[in-house]
Design a protein around this motif. Structure first.
Motif, mmCIF file in Angstrom:
data_model
loop_
_atom_site.group_PDB
_atom_site.id
_atom_site.type_symbol
_atom_site.label_atom_id
_atom_site.label_comp_id
_atom_site.label_asym_id
_atom_site.label_seq_id
_atom_site.Cartn_x
_atom_site.Cartn_y
_atom_site.Cartn_z
ATOM 1 N N GLY A 1 0.815 -1.214 0.000
ATOM 2 C CA GLY A 1 0.000 0.000 0.000
ATOM 3 C C GLY A 1 0.843 1.255 0.000
ATOM 4 N N GLU A 2 1.915 1.275 0.798
ATOM 5 C CA GLU A 2 2.796 2.434 0.855
ATOM 6 C C GLU A 2 3.566 2.603 -0.450
ATOM 7 O OE1 GLU A 2 6.693 4.034 3.331
ATOM 8 O OE2 GLU A 2 5.162 2.858 4.381
ATOM 9 N N SER B 1 0.762 4.046 -2.917
ATOM 10 C CA SER B 1 0.157 5.339 -2.604
ATOM 11 C C SER B 1 1.180 6.454 -2.455
ATOM 12 C CB SER B 1 -0.684 5.230 -1.324
ATOM 13 O OG SER B 1 0.137 4.921 -0.204
#
Length: 214
Positions: free
Chosen positions: A62-63, A66
């Motif tokens: 996710g990091e 995003s």
């Protein structure tokens, strides 16, 4: 006659391919379009070191996407059925879900294309390779690890951010650079630029080694 293994180099266009993955059919150049990609191989499903590594990637996915516009893409020389069973097994046992695509490279086509099969280590499994590829499809970094030593996720994140920082600001990065540290300004190429450098507020060891904060 022994088959020659292709070894892509930093600065090369990433070899394009199509493959079956755990999220469906994938055409690499389409997957890569407009985003960075970390393409990484592991020796085999249902093995302990690989399980820790892919779990690490899954927890950071996710990091990566995003904050750093980066997609993940795994690979091993296993069938799609083995991949799916392993993904589900890890989810059941640990709660970690490998949501990113994992290439089922049973014919070793992609592994050989990227030089991931190194016979001195194994003729039937890929080594632990990492390729960081920019949105233009250019290979920007390559790491190889042997089968018995896991990768360092913090280093993978550091070099990804470093590559993106260097590209955006046209700078270089010193030893042990971390996000937020000073960066190295390219050395002057003309006498006029040299004089500007000498009158600048950069942190200078000498005119050719100057640092600044971004």
């Amino acid at each position: 006659m022994e088959e020659t293994t292709t070894m892509p180099r930093i600065g090369d266009k990433a070899p394009d391919f199509e493959a079956t993955t755990t999220t469906g059919h994938l055409h690499f150049s389409e997957y890569n379009k407009g985003s960075w990609v970390i393409l990484f191989s592991h020796p085999a499903d249902f093995t302990p070191v690989c399980t820790t590594e892919l779990s690490g990637f899954a927890l950071e996915e996710g990091e990566f996407f995003s904050k750093h516009n980066t997609k993940l893409l795994g690979l091993s020389i296993d069938s799609i059925h083995s991949h799916i069973a392993w993904v589900q097994n890890v989810r059941e046992k640990t709660g970690v879900f490998f949501n990113f695509p994992i290439i089922a490279d049973i014919d070793m086509k992609v592994a050989k294309l990227y030089g991931m099969v190194q016979p001195g280590e194994s003729e039937t499994a890929a080594v632990r390779a990492v390729f960081i590829i920019d949105p233009e499809g250019i290979i920007r970094l390559i790491m190889y690890y042997p089968m018995n030593v896991g990768r360092n996720m913090e280093e993978i994140k550091r070099v990804l951010i470093g590559l993106q920082t260097a590209s955006e600001h046209k700078v270089s990065l010193p030893l042990n650079w971390q996000p937020g540290d000073k960066v190295i300004v390219p050395p002057p190429k003309t006498l006029e630029a040299l004089n500007e450098r000498l009158n600048s507020d950069y942190e200078m060891t000498d005119f050719y080694l100057a640092k600044k904060k971004l």
